[in-house]
Design a protein around this motif. Structure first.
Motif, PDB file in Angstrom:
ATOM      1  N   LEU A 149     -70.391  -9.778 -37.158  1.00 23.66           N
ATOM      2  CA  LEU A 149     -71.518 -10.465 -38.103  1.00 23.66           C
ATOM      3  C   LEU A 149     -72.533 -10.971 -36.908  1.00 23.66           C
ATOM      4  CD1 LEU A 149     -69.812 -12.836 -40.461  1.00 23.66           C
ATOM      5  CD2 LEU A 149     -70.882 -10.566 -40.902  1.00 23.66           C
ATOM      6  N   GLN A 150     -72.085 -11.360 -35.746  1.00 23.76           N
ATOM      7  CA  GLN A 150     -73.388 -11.702 -34.644  1.00 23.76           C
ATOM      8  C   GLN A 150     -74.069 -10.432 -34.260  1.00 23.76           C
ATOM      9  OE1 GLN A 150     -70.288 -13.753 -31.919  1.00 23.76           O
ATOM     10  NE2 GLN A 150     -71.174 -15.752 -32.846  1.00 23.76           N
ATOM     11  N   LEU A 151     -73.202  -9.073 -34.123  1.00 20.04           N
ATOM     12  CA  LEU A 151     -73.896  -8.087 -33.732  1.00 20.04           C
ATOM     13  C   LEU A 151     -75.103  -7.638 -34.640  1.00 20.04           C
ATOM     14  CD1 LEU A 151     -74.116  -5.665 -31.717  1.00 20.04           C
ATOM     15  CD2 LEU A 151     -72.117  -4.634 -32.973  1.00 20.04           C
ATOM     16  N   LEU A 152     -74.696  -7.737 -35.928  1.00 15.96           N
ATOM     17  CA  LEU A 152     -75.721  -7.403 -36.713  1.00 15.96           C
ATOM     18  C   LEU A 152     -77.128  -8.491 -36.770  1.00 15.96           C
ATOM     19  CD1 LEU A 152     -76.892  -5.403 -39.166  1.00 15.96           C
ATOM     20  CD2 LEU A 152     -75.638  -7.139 -40.720  1.00 15.96           C
ATOM     21  N   SER A 153     -76.873  -9.568 -36.446  1.00 15.01           N
ATOM     22  CA  SER A 153     -77.740 -10.559 -36.440  1.00 15.01           C
ATOM     23  C   SER A 153     -78.653 -10.293 -35.013  1.00 15.01           C
ATOM     24  CB  SER A 153     -77.304 -11.954 -36.416  1.00 15.01           C
ATOM     25  OG  SER A 153     -78.361 -12.796 -35.983  1.00 15.01           O
ATOM     26  N   ARG A 154     -77.886  -9.749 -34.031  1.00 18.09           N
ATOM     27  CA  ARG A 154     -78.705  -9.566 -32.727  1.00 18.09           C
ATOM     28  C   ARG A 154     -79.531  -8.357 -32.697  1.00 18.09           C
ATOM     29  NH1 ARG A 154     -79.959  -6.172 -28.368  1.00 18.09           N
ATOM     30  NH2 ARG A 154     -79.952  -7.277 -26.513  1.00 18.09           N
TER      31      ARG A 154
END
Length: 281
Positions: A65-70
């Motif tokens: 999920l953090q990757l998509l936000s990044r």
């Protein structure tokens, strides 16, 4: 959209590729339980500083999920700063390629629990397989995407021609007829039939061109039963939306201006792609 088409289209295609990358990474994370060293190395290269952010958050289980936000905040941060990230996300998630990637990821999530892939596919391999994945068992997302592009090219021709279909007579300028003969001889034949007197109301003939296009431009999709899928995707494609928006404005600007030279197709497309909707205040 308040951005020229060439900029939006470039970011749009790149955003969809990043969607695939995020799903591929998530599939591996769920398979392995954490990021293996080789995936960490890829993430460090493609997303500098990201793994350090994950470490500081102390929530490695949320890496996917953090990757998509990044991706949203960093890779496409410039679109956020310029005010069109929401449009990019809106159209990007609805694109047929993104839908295919998501369905293939769901398949991998289920399949890999019982049958571990050997070897684990690279991103290029995974994305190729996802593009060939049959949506609901009928047709690949790559085939639908190709048909959508083909149909929208046809739509551009019809919208370019529309101002000529007014009143009782339709007169194609010589250069327009020549371009049609080169671009779509069968469409020119149809227009000649439409304007020969077979139909009384010539102003409605341009609408019949779309009906013809569904049967001829998309004949393969119609024969195999996925025409509706193509038309749905074409209707929500950002280029289609831009075409409709610009064509309505352009048609209005030509009312009563019969003396103006009619633009060549490439000129009209260039103006359409450069069109930026005025901000509403």
């Amino acid at each position: 959209m308040q951005v020229p088409w060439d900029r939006f289209h470039k970011a749009y295609d790149e955003y969809i590729r990043w969607q695939a990358f995020v799903l591929w990474a998530r599939a591996i994370l769920e398979l392995e339980g954490s990021a293996p060293p080789w995936l960490e190395a890829i993430l460090r290269k493609r997303c500098p500083g990201f793994m350090e952010e994950v470490a500081r958050s102390n929530k490695p289980e949320l890496l996917g999920l953090q990757l998509l936000s990044r991706v949203h905040n960093q890779t496409f941060g410039f679109t956020k700063d310029e005010g069109w990230l929401d449009a990019l996300v809106f159209y990007g998630f609805r694109d047929i390629r993104a839908q295919g990637y998501l369905e293939y990821w769901e398949h991998c999530e289920s399949e890999w629990k019982t049958r571990r892939p050997a070897p684990i596919p690279t991103f290029v391999q995974w994305r190729r397989s996802a593009s060939s994945w049959k949506l609901r068992g009928d047709v690949s997302c790559a085939a639908v995407a190709k048909a959508v592009e083909k149909y929208i090219d046809f739509e551009a021709l019809v919208y370019w021609l529309r101002p000529l279909f007014r009143g009782a007579q339709v007169q194609l300028p010589a250069h327009v007829a020549l371009e049609l003969r080169q671009e779509s001889p069968s469409l020119l034949e149809l227009i000649n039939r439409e304007t020969s007197g077979a139909y009384g109301d010539k102003s409605k003939s341009w609408q019949r061109l779309f009906t013809w296009g569904k049967s001829h431009v998309l004949s393969h999709a119609k024969k195999e039963g996925w025409l509706d899928c193509v038309l749905r995707q074409a209707g929500i494609h950002p280029r289609h939306v831009r075409l409709e928006d610009y064509a309505a404005l352009w048609r209005k600007s030509r009312r009563g201006e019969t003396g103006l030279p009619y633009p060549y197709l490439h000129q009209w497309q260039r103006d359409m792609e450069g069109y930026v909707r005025a901000s509403r205040t």
